[in-house]
Design a protein around this motif. Structure first.
Motif, PDB file in Angstrom:
ATOM      1  N   ASP A 142      41.943  -3.389  56.431  1.00 33.90           N
ATOM      2  CA  ASP A 142      42.349  -4.000  55.165  1.00 33.90           C
ATOM      3  C   ASP A 142      42.889  -5.387  55.490  1.00 33.90           C
ATOM      4  N   LYS A 199      46.623 -15.916  48.429  1.00 37.01           N
ATOM      5  CA  LYS A 199      47.037 -15.848  47.016  1.00 37.01           C
ATOM      6  C   LYS A 199      48.028 -14.693  46.835  1.00 37.01           C
ATOM      7  N   PRO A 200      49.064 -14.909  46.001  1.00 35.09           N
ATOM      8  CA  PRO A 200      50.088 -13.869  45.866  1.00 35.09           C
ATOM      9  C   PRO A 200      49.566 -12.622  45.147  1.00 35.09           C
ATOM     10  N   LEU A 201      49.905 -11.451  45.700  1.00 36.20           N
ATOM     11  CA  LEU A 201      49.490 -10.177  45.101  1.00 36.20           C
ATOM     12  C   LEU A 201      50.652  -9.469  44.431  1.00 36.20           C
ATOM     13  N   ILE A 202      51.795  -9.443  45.112  1.00 42.32           N
ATOM     14  CA  ILE A 202      52.955  -8.729  44.567  1.00 42.32           C
ATOM     15  C   ILE A 202      54.150  -9.686  44.504  1.00 42.32           C
ATOM     16  N   GLN A 203      54.770  -9.714  43.347  1.00 39.68           N
ATOM     17  CA  GLN A 203      55.888 -10.612  43.044  1.00 39.68           C
ATOM     18  C   GLN A 203      57.047 -10.473  44.045  1.00 39.68           C
ATOM     19  N   LYS A 225      64.862  -9.203  38.018  1.00 33.91           N
ATOM     20  CA  LYS A 225      64.336  -8.631  36.777  1.00 33.91           C
ATOM     21  C   LYS A 225      63.441  -7.401  37.009  1.00 33.91           C
ATOM     22  N   PHE A 226      63.104  -7.144  38.276  1.00 34.00           N
ATOM     23  CA  PHE A 226      62.280  -5.969  38.549  1.00 34.00           C
ATOM     24  C   PHE A 226      63.117  -4.702  38.777  1.00 34.00           C
ATOM     25  N   LYS A 249      57.233  -5.701  31.623  1.00 37.52           N
ATOM     26  CA  LYS A 249      57.903  -6.684  32.474  1.00 37.52           C
ATOM     27  C   LYS A 249      58.248  -6.133  33.857  1.00 37.52           C
ATOM     28  N   PHE A 250      58.095  -4.832  34.033  1.00 35.31           N
ATOM     29  CA  PHE A 250      58.384  -4.254  35.351  1.00 35.31           C
ATOM     30  C   PHE A 250      57.161  -4.259  36.274  1.00 35.31           C
ATOM     31  N   ASN A 251      56.063  -4.797  35.783  1.00 31.36           N
ATOM     32  CA  ASN A 251      54.848  -4.867  36.583  1.00 31.36           C
ATOM     33  C   ASN A 251      54.988  -5.928  37.676  1.00 31.36           C
ATOM     34  N   LYS A 252      54.915  -5.508  38.938  1.00 30.18           N
ATOM     35  CA  LYS A 252      55.115  -6.434  40.046  1.00 30.18           C
ATOM     36  C   LYS A 252      53.802  -7.018  40.576  1.00 30.18           C
ATOM     37  N   ALA A 253      52.680  -6.439  40.134  1.00 37.92           N
ATOM     38  CA  ALA A 253      51.383  -6.925  40.622  1.00 37.92           C
ATOM     39  C   ALA A 253      50.990  -8.195  39.884  1.00 37.92           C
ATOM     40  N   ILE A 254      50.451  -9.158  40.613  1.00 39.38           N
ATOM     41  CA  ILE A 254      50.013 -10.412  40.014  1.00 39.38           C
ATOM     42  C   ILE A 254      48.529 -10.278  39.674  1.00 39.38           C
ATOM     43  N   THR A 261      45.441 -12.538  40.770  1.00 41.99           N
ATOM     44  CA  THR A 261      44.859 -12.455  42.115  1.00 41.99           C
ATOM     45  C   THR A 261      43.951 -11.240  42.261  1.00 41.99           C
ATOM     46  N   ARG A 262      44.408 -10.117  41.761  1.00 40.00           N
ATOM     47  CA  ARG A 262      43.586  -8.904  41.912  1.00 40.00           C
ATOM     48  C   ARG A 262      43.753  -8.024  40.688  1.00 40.00           C
ATOM     49  N   SER A 314      40.462  -2.578  48.501  1.00 41.00           N
ATOM     50  CA  SER A 314      41.896  -2.755  48.746  1.00 41.00           C
ATOM     51  C   SER A 314      42.504  -1.349  48.783  1.00 41.00           C
ATOM     52  N   PHE A 315      43.765  -1.256  49.209  1.00 37.28           N
ATOM     53  CA  PHE A 315      44.404   0.065  49.249  1.00 37.28           C
ATOM     54  C   PHE A 315      44.258   0.775  47.900  1.00 37.28           C
ATOM     55  N   ARG A 361      40.553   1.680  47.015  1.00 39.22           N
ATOM     56  CA  ARG A 361      39.927   2.739  47.820  1.00 39.22           C
ATOM     57  C   ARG A 361      40.547   4.114  47.580  1.00 39.22           C
ATOM     58  N   GLN A 417      47.707   4.664  52.301  1.00 34.22           N
ATOM     59  CA  GLN A 417      49.079   4.159  52.335  1.00 34.22           C
ATOM     60  C   GLN A 417      50.097   5.288  52.151  1.00 34.22           C
TER      61      GLN A 417
END
Lengths: 395, 395
Positions: free
Chosen positions: A51, A110-114, A161-162, B161-166, B169-170, B233-234, B237, B298
């Motif tokens: 990965d 590129k950013p994936l996770i904040q 905020k998370f 708003k709790f979503n940490k994934a951007i 990017t993906r 990606s993790f 998959r 993971q």
């Protein structure tokens, strides 16, 4: 002289050889991303990349590791080059405009996770602080300093905020941050004012050794109320023996500098008590998570045997023996050393497995992933090698 | 008539007896919080409460279970009373002012974890929809309807708003929500317009059976790109065999109503293919998580054997046999039934264990916790009992 039958010189050589002839070559051969920069850490048993995501914790830790080898072992150009290879990538892509470090990036950066996770900031600080010692480049110093200040600013609400927990109902504070700040303040001592180092170190020592430490059980709790009291909840009952033991060698390092022998003795006592509590009498090895009241923990992986827990324990036991000559440290060292070396190193493809099941069988054959990178194993081999040499000189 | 040597009438009795003489009495005896209302779900092996937190998923599911028994088995006053006991608590404390359901509450009902998890809303909808059938109380209908509309409104960004994934990017979408909406639309059919039910059901069937279904492998993926493509990606998959198999009986229920035999056949084929892929040939049982490319997952708990995975599989296999008379369903049913009954029920203190290690040994001795409550086991016992009766009438 110890009565524990250990050939300390031979052991020192064993740790040193493993570092230079097995572990470092594996990461040097497989982790460098020459196309996009940074490091691959998701490596399968053979070292193939399975990965390509880049986790900021592990990018920072690998920069730190190679910088630290360069600074503390030998000025090898290829080590500095490896550190800079990661730092170039991380400086460019690792943080947002406010200097908060993302949790992960894709291969291109590129950013994936904040930036919800303050430990990304901690490992970035460690990385650039150590790198600055090697390069003298003021940009590296500035990144470390600014990030450290950012950590101090965010430390009372690290997830920002998370944060999903409603603090009004059950306010809790976590052990991880004061624990890592113990280590971090020493790591970047050269970049901070003497006053800031001292006040941070003193506050962290109090937190770790008095607030999170539970005198009744002799154990360190992962979460306590703001007043330092027990919370009878999943989080409040949680024990992480590896965490507690790792933090004890951070404390010993600080206590050595402060020439505080009583603090050293207390750190050794906590190490031994945690180890006795966390040791799996049935299959050997140290549990990952436990509940202080013996209730079922929430973590399904609670009984697994993780590489970092065991190698960090080896460091704490050797430092403990060096600083106190407490024989129990060496007796336990032999036990944990035997378990570790017979279970974690991969005799076929090199480097070490990270995740074993309770029985000690390989659970995941990876050499690196989202959490395991080029950090705990080589750092521990370096620390154990150096400490064993000091002990054998002393004897 | 099947050639698989199974006494279907005796089996029907076994599932029914287990439901009424073992599982339900355990929850009736131990889970009711008479002081503050709602249910305890953190019950140790003997049924003692080891933690008093109240998880909204599990509160909703227990309300649903007792309402469903009342509606579908027998109008027993104590079942309705048990359902109302949970509903009174949950109506009062379970949601914020906008009608978003918290993830968890403390014993008294104060919110602990913010409404970041849309499945809290899903199980609340199920609960009040089923309860309304029993009570005819319009307040219950209103809660179910409003919450369902809220789910549809939030479904493209369930974590808010709790979503940490951007996502830039993906971008990925998850399988859980369309899967559960299949079941939910049927559950509250009586509260929705025919058009809304049909459009929701049709959209969900397409998502589950075409978008998340991967024709090449015959398996269902947990996450795909917005276009329905594979993401290497993790998350991309990830396979969750239990999830995939559970959703197949939701699909069979819908397909039966729609009299769509081709859809039934496809759901049976996916059930069998997932089971073959997810079955642990070495120790028996179905893995919890897998990677579609065979890379290390993971999830450290990937190889564990979970109660819900196995009991949901029993339902899908029996419904599959009832609707297609495919012998393979019964051959696999016998295999999974034997594994399940020899590993999960606790012969000493009653009810079922939830978490086994790969070898099939008890990993956590709890009967309920943060995720296991009064839901999967009794629902499956009810479903299997009823389906076995139908099959044996047919033979």
């Amino acid at each position: 002289m110890t009565t524990v039958p250990l050939d300390l010189k031979l052991l020192a050589k064993q740790y040193k050889d493993e570092l230079f002839n097995n572990v470092l070559p594996f990461w040097e051969a497989h982790s460098r991303d020459d196309l996009y920069g940074g490091y691959f850490t998701c490596l399968d048993r053979q070292g193939n990349v399975f990965d390509t995501d880049k986790f900021v914790w592990l990018q920072g830790r690998q920069i730190w590791l190679f910088s630290s080898l360069y600074n503390n072992v030998e000025k090898r150009a290829e080590w500095l080059d490896m550190a800079l290879h990661g730092a170039d990538f991380l400086s460019k892509y690792g943080h947002d405009k406010e200097g908060n470090w993302y949790f992960s990036l894709n291969r291109e950066g590129k950013p994936l996770i904040q930036p919800y996770n303050i430990f990304s900031d901690c490992f970035a600080t460690m990385a650039y602080g150590q790198l600055y010692k090697a390069t003298g480049n003021e940009e590296h110093a500035l990144i470390a300093k600014n990030t450290f200040e950012n950590i101090l600013r965010k430390k009372d609400n690290p997830k920002g905020k998370f944060n999903k927990a409603i603090a009004e109902t059950r306010p809790l504070k976590g052990f991880s941050l004061p624990m890592i700040l113990c280590n971090l303040s020493l790591e970047i001592e050269h970049l901070l004012s003497k006053e800031l180092v001292e006040s941070t170190v003193d506050a962290c020592i109090t937190e770790v050794m008095e607030v999170f430490y539970d005198e009744a059980s002799g154990l360190i709790r992962e979460n306590v109320t703001p007043e330092g009291c027990f919370s009878n909840s999943f989080d409040g009952r949680l024990l992480n023996p590896g965490h507690a033991i790792e933090s004890m060698w951070f404390i010993m390092d600080l206590a050595e500098l402060k020439q505080n022998q009583a603090l050293i003795e207390k750190a050794v006592a906590i190490t031994l008590q945690t180890l006795k509590h966390g040791w799996d009498e049935q299959y050997g090895g140290i549990f990952y998570f436990m509940d202080i009241k013996g209730a079922p923990p929430q973590q399904l992986e609670w009984d697994q045997k993780l590489w970092w827990v065991h190698v960090e324990t080896l460091i704490s036991l050797l430092k403990g023996y060096l600083l106190t000559q407490n024989e129990e440290c060496l007796i336990w060292f032999k036990k944990v050393h035997d378990y570790t070396w017979s279970h974690f190193p991969d005799p076929v493809y090199g480097e070490w497995f990270g995740y074993l099941n309770r029985q000690g069988e390989v659970l995941l054959p990876l050499k690196g992933g989202k959490w395991k990178g080029c950090f705990h194993v080589p750092r521990a081999l370096l620390q154990c090698w150096k400490t064993l040499e000091k002990i054998s000189e002393m004897e």
